[in-house]
Design a protein around this motif. Structure first.
Motif, PDB file in Angstrom:
ATOM      1  N   HIS A 228      36.371  26.149  36.398  1.00  8.88           N
ATOM      2  CA  HIS A 228      36.570  26.923  37.858  1.00  8.88           C
ATOM      3  C   HIS A 228      38.091  27.273  38.013  1.00  8.88           C
ATOM      4  N   LEU A 229      39.354  26.181  37.948  1.00  9.13           N
ATOM      5  CA  LEU A 229      40.491  26.416  38.000  1.00  9.13           C
ATOM      6  C   LEU A 229      40.912  27.677  37.076  1.00  9.13           C
ATOM      7  N   GLY A 230      40.663  27.430  35.901  1.00 12.04           N
ATOM      8  CA  GLY A 230      41.028  28.789  35.186  1.00 12.04           C
ATOM      9  C   GLY A 230      40.643  30.106  35.664  1.00 12.04           C
ATOM     10  N   VAL A 231      39.313  30.077  36.250  1.00 16.73           N
ATOM     11  CA  VAL A 231      38.989  31.481  36.708  1.00 16.73           C
ATOM     12  C   VAL A 231      39.754  31.916  37.952  1.00 16.73           C
ATOM     13  N   ALA A 232      39.965  30.837  38.911  1.00 20.54           N
ATOM     14  CA  ALA A 232      40.963  30.957  39.972  1.00 20.54           C
ATOM     15  C   ALA A 232      42.432  31.508  39.742  1.00 20.54           C
ATOM     16  N   PHE A 233      42.630  30.879  38.573  1.00 21.95           N
ATOM     17  CA  PHE A 233      44.346  30.965  37.771  1.00 21.95           C
ATOM     18  C   PHE A 233      44.240  32.445  37.506  1.00 21.95           C
ATOM     19  N   GLN A 234      43.089  33.110  36.634  1.00 16.68           N
ATOM     20  CA  GLN A 234      43.392  34.224  36.023  1.00 16.68           C
ATOM     21  C   GLN A 234      43.053  35.509  37.389  1.00 16.68           C
ATOM     22  N   ILE A 235      42.298  35.207  38.148  1.00 11.31           N
ATOM     23  CA  ILE A 235      42.033  36.045  39.200  1.00 11.31           C
ATOM     24  C   ILE A 235      43.580  36.182  40.197  1.00 11.31           C
ATOM     25  N   VAL A 236      44.197  35.308  40.181  1.00 13.57           N
ATOM     26  CA  VAL A 236      45.492  35.245  41.059  1.00 13.57           C
ATOM     27  C   VAL A 236      46.384  35.921  40.159  1.00 13.57           C
ATOM     28  N   ASP A 237      46.181  35.752  38.797  1.00 11.25           N
ATOM     29  CA  ASP A 237      47.194  36.245  37.904  1.00 11.25           C
ATOM     30  C   ASP A 237      47.029  37.891  37.955  1.00 11.25           C
ATOM     31  N   ASP A 238      45.875  38.105  38.129  1.00 11.76           N
ATOM     32  CA  ASP A 238      45.323  39.726  38.245  1.00 11.76           C
ATOM     33  C   ASP A 238      46.265  40.074  39.365  1.00 11.76           C
ATOM     34  N   LEU A 239      46.178  39.657  40.657  1.00 12.92           N
ATOM     35  CA  LEU A 239      46.843  40.066  41.815  1.00 12.92           C
ATOM     36  C   LEU A 239      48.305  40.062  41.409  1.00 12.92           C
ATOM     37  N   LEU A 240      48.743  39.188  40.759  1.00 18.12           N
ATOM     38  CA  LEU A 240      50.236  39.527  40.621  1.00 18.12           C
ATOM     39  C   LEU A 240      50.403  40.347  39.669  1.00 18.12           C
ATOM     40  N   ARG A 258      48.967  50.294  34.963  1.00 20.00           N
ATOM     41  CA  ARG A 258      49.572  51.450  33.857  1.00 20.00           C
ATOM     42  C   ARG A 258      49.023  50.897  32.640  1.00 20.00           C
ATOM     43  N   GLN A 259      48.798  49.751  32.350  1.00 19.69           N
ATOM     44  CA  GLN A 259      47.840  49.596  31.125  1.00 19.69           C
ATOM     45  C   GLN A 259      46.413  49.593  31.111  1.00 19.69           C
ATOM     46  N   GLY A 260      45.758  49.948  32.106  1.00 17.83           N
ATOM     47  CA  GLY A 260      44.381  50.194  32.319  1.00 17.83           C
ATOM     48  C   GLY A 260      43.482  49.014  32.198  1.00 17.83           C
ATOM     49  N   LYS A 261      44.088  47.636  32.605  1.00 15.44           N
ATOM     50  CA  LYS A 261      43.524  46.458  32.468  1.00 15.44           C
ATOM     51  C   LYS A 261      42.302  46.315  33.457  1.00 15.44           C
ATOM     52  N   LYS A 262      41.126  45.841  32.890  1.00 14.89           N
ATOM     53  CA  LYS A 262      39.857  45.516  33.850  1.00 14.89           C
ATOM     54  C   LYS A 262      40.119  44.229  34.378  1.00 14.89           C
ATOM     55  N   THR A 263      40.889  44.482  35.699  1.00 13.96           N
ATOM     56  CA  THR A 263      40.877  43.331  36.385  1.00 13.96           C
ATOM     57  C   THR A 263      40.352  43.073  37.567  1.00 13.96           C
ATOM     58  N   PHE A 264      39.998  41.813  38.175  1.00 14.30           N
ATOM     59  CA  PHE A 264      39.121  41.570  39.243  1.00 14.30           C
ATOM     60  C   PHE A 264      39.095  42.502  40.362  1.00 14.30           C
ATOM     61  N   PRO A 265      40.525  42.540  40.882  1.00 10.82           N
ATOM     62  CA  PRO A 265      40.576  43.650  42.119  1.00 10.82           C
ATOM     63  C   PRO A 265      39.998  44.711  41.934  1.00 10.82           C
ATOM     64  N   VAL A 266      40.334  45.485  40.685  1.00  4.12           N
ATOM     65  CA  VAL A 266      39.958  46.586  40.581  1.00  4.12           C
ATOM     66  C   VAL A 266      38.581  46.929  40.319  1.00  4.12           C
ATOM     67  N   LEU A 267      37.877  46.121  39.629  1.00  6.30           N
ATOM     68  CA  LEU A 267      36.399  45.780  39.496  1.00  6.30           C
ATOM     69  C   LEU A 267      35.631  45.826  40.665  1.00  6.30           C
ATOM     70  N   LEU A 307      41.099  37.399  46.418  1.00 10.33           N
ATOM     71  CA  LEU A 307      41.804  36.173  47.100  1.00 10.33           C
ATOM     72  C   LEU A 307      40.500  35.404  47.477  1.00 10.33           C
ATOM     73  N   ARG A 308      39.190  35.843  48.160  1.00  7.36           N
ATOM     74  CA  ARG A 308      38.073  35.172  48.552  1.00  7.36           C
ATOM     75  C   ARG A 308      37.507  34.588  47.212  1.00  7.36           C
ATOM     76  N   GLU A 309      37.497  35.221  46.110  1.00 10.97           N
ATOM     77  CA  GLU A 309      36.693  34.673  44.810  1.00 10.97           C
ATOM     78  C   GLU A 309      37.593  33.477  44.378  1.00 10.97           C
ATOM     79  N   ALA A 310      39.027  33.653  44.404  1.00 14.77           N
ATOM     80  CA  ALA A 310      39.945  32.422  43.815  1.00 14.77           C
ATOM     81  C   ALA A 310      39.710  31.430  44.706  1.00 14.77           C
ATOM     82  N   ARG A 311      39.622  31.522  45.936  1.00 13.32           N
ATOM     83  CA  ARG A 311      39.373  30.426  46.915  1.00 13.32           C
ATOM     84  C   ARG A 311      38.090  29.626  46.709  1.00 13.32           C
ATOM     85  N   ARG A 312      36.939  30.515  46.370  1.00 10.65           N
ATOM     86  CA  ARG A 312      35.649  29.951  46.056  1.00 10.65           C
ATOM     87  C   ARG A 312      35.684  28.960  44.918  1.00 10.65           C
TER      88      ARG A 312
END
Length: 346
Positions: A228-240, A258-267, A307-312
């Motif tokens: 669960h920590l890893g998912v939160a870490f990755q989501i915040v990494d997406d925000l950054l 610019r790289q067209g990554k499928k990140t959480f905030p975009v999805l 942010l909400r999902e990372a907190r969760r």
């Protein structure tokens, strides 16, 4: 810089916790690497920040040692001495370094921690071989140390299998459309993040506890905590990756767009009525388009949803940790470290 300050207290002790654990693990890590083939050892030292290209000793960034710290704290949380977690810390650090060597090649990343990535310094073939050697050494290290903890090496191998699965999904996501029936879902993203990032964090915590003699139920719960920590870490990494300060992240602003990554905030933003308008800007990727895309993602609620999902996920991790009733001091250290990692303040 994106943080979770509204939900998570600051953890100023986190750097000291990481330093303590790195210092404890450093001699064993150096001893393990010292037994490698001389050329492999030279490249391993370069990858670990202890050597220059060509083998000369040098003081360079060696990373934060997050996984090392989780292994040591996992042992302490289970009531064992910190030293019990050292073989696990060495093994997960070697696997993490191996994964970075291969990731840099797959992602065509030329820089790592402010200097040329290993494949740029030594070549692609040698970098692949060095990664293989590090993984072999990780398994050997853990197998040798875990005679009293059957299944430890199998746990490490299973975590690597999950990591590879997550990396494969991440690469495949790049070829899928932004919208429509073949689009990447938020659920698929979270499964990818758990495998790619959470598996080794969970493995580190679990292995430390396992080598300290913790019951299998405790080991399993700590594994889930790290995932669960890893998912939160990755989501915040997406925000950054979209809104982070380049002076802090070392990456250009809007880099992931610019790289067209499928990140959480975009999805998350694509799943709203603003999705069709956003899709066109995501496809363009020029300066004007990425600025507009970032604004649309935020307006559509993608940033706040992330942010909400990372907190969760962090809340779930805290709850799991509390459920195993760890020893008080390592429990406090773990909460501090989880908070800092989830906020990306270290």
């Amino acid at each position: 810089m994106t943080t979770l300050t509204t939900a998570l207290p600051a953890g100023p002790e986190a750097p000291a916790i990481l330093h303590r654990c790195r210092e404890l693990v450093a001699p064993a890590l150096a001893e393990a690497v010292g037994g490698m083939h001389p050329w492999m050892r030279e490249m391993a030292d370069y990858a670990l920040g202890r050597g220059a290209a060509g083998g000369a000793p040098v003081a360079h960034s060696q990373g934060k040692g997050v996984r090392q710290a989780l292994a040591v704290l996992g042992a302490e949380a289970a009531g064992g001495p910190a030293e019990a977690g050292v073989p696990a810390a060495v093994a997960v650090e070697l696997v993490h370094t191996f994964s970075l060597l291969h990731d840099d090649i797959m992602d065509d990343d030329a820089m790592r921690r402010g200097r040329p990535a290993l494949w740029k310094a030594y070549g692609t073939g040698p970098a692949v071989l060095a990664g293989d050697a590090l993984f072999a050494l990780a398994v050997q290290t853990l197998t040798t140390a875990s005679a009293s903890a059957p299944g430890a090496a199998g746990r490490l191998s299973a975590a690597l299998g999950d990591l590879v699965r997550g990396q494969a999904d991440d690469l495949l996501f790049a070829h899928r459309p932004w919208t429509g029936p073949e689009a990447v879902s938020v659920a698929e993203y979270e499964a990818m993040a758990e495998h790619k990032t959470g598996s080794l964090l969970g493995c580190a915590l679990a292995l430390g506890a396992q080598l300290a003699g913790a019951p299998q139920e405790t080991v399993a719960v700590l594994d889930r905590t790290g995932r669960h920590l890893g998912v939160a870490f990755q989501i915040v990494d997406d925000l950054l990756g979209i809104w982070g300060d380049p002076a802090v992240t070392g990456k250009p602003v809007h880099g992931d767009l610019r790289q067209g990554k499928k990140t959480f905030p975009v999805l998350a933003a694509l799943a709203t009525p603003s999705g069709p308008a956003l899709e066109g800007h995501l496809a363009a990727r020029d300066d004007t388009a990425v600025v507009r895309a970032a604004a649309l993602v935020e307006q559509a609620g993608g940033r706040s949803a992330a942010l909400r999902e990372a907190r969760r996920h962090l809340t779930v991790a805290y709850g799991l940790l509390a459920s195993v009733e760890p020893a008080p001091r390592p429990a406090a250290d773990l909460r501090t470290l989880l908070s800092a990692l989830g906020r990306r303040t270290i």
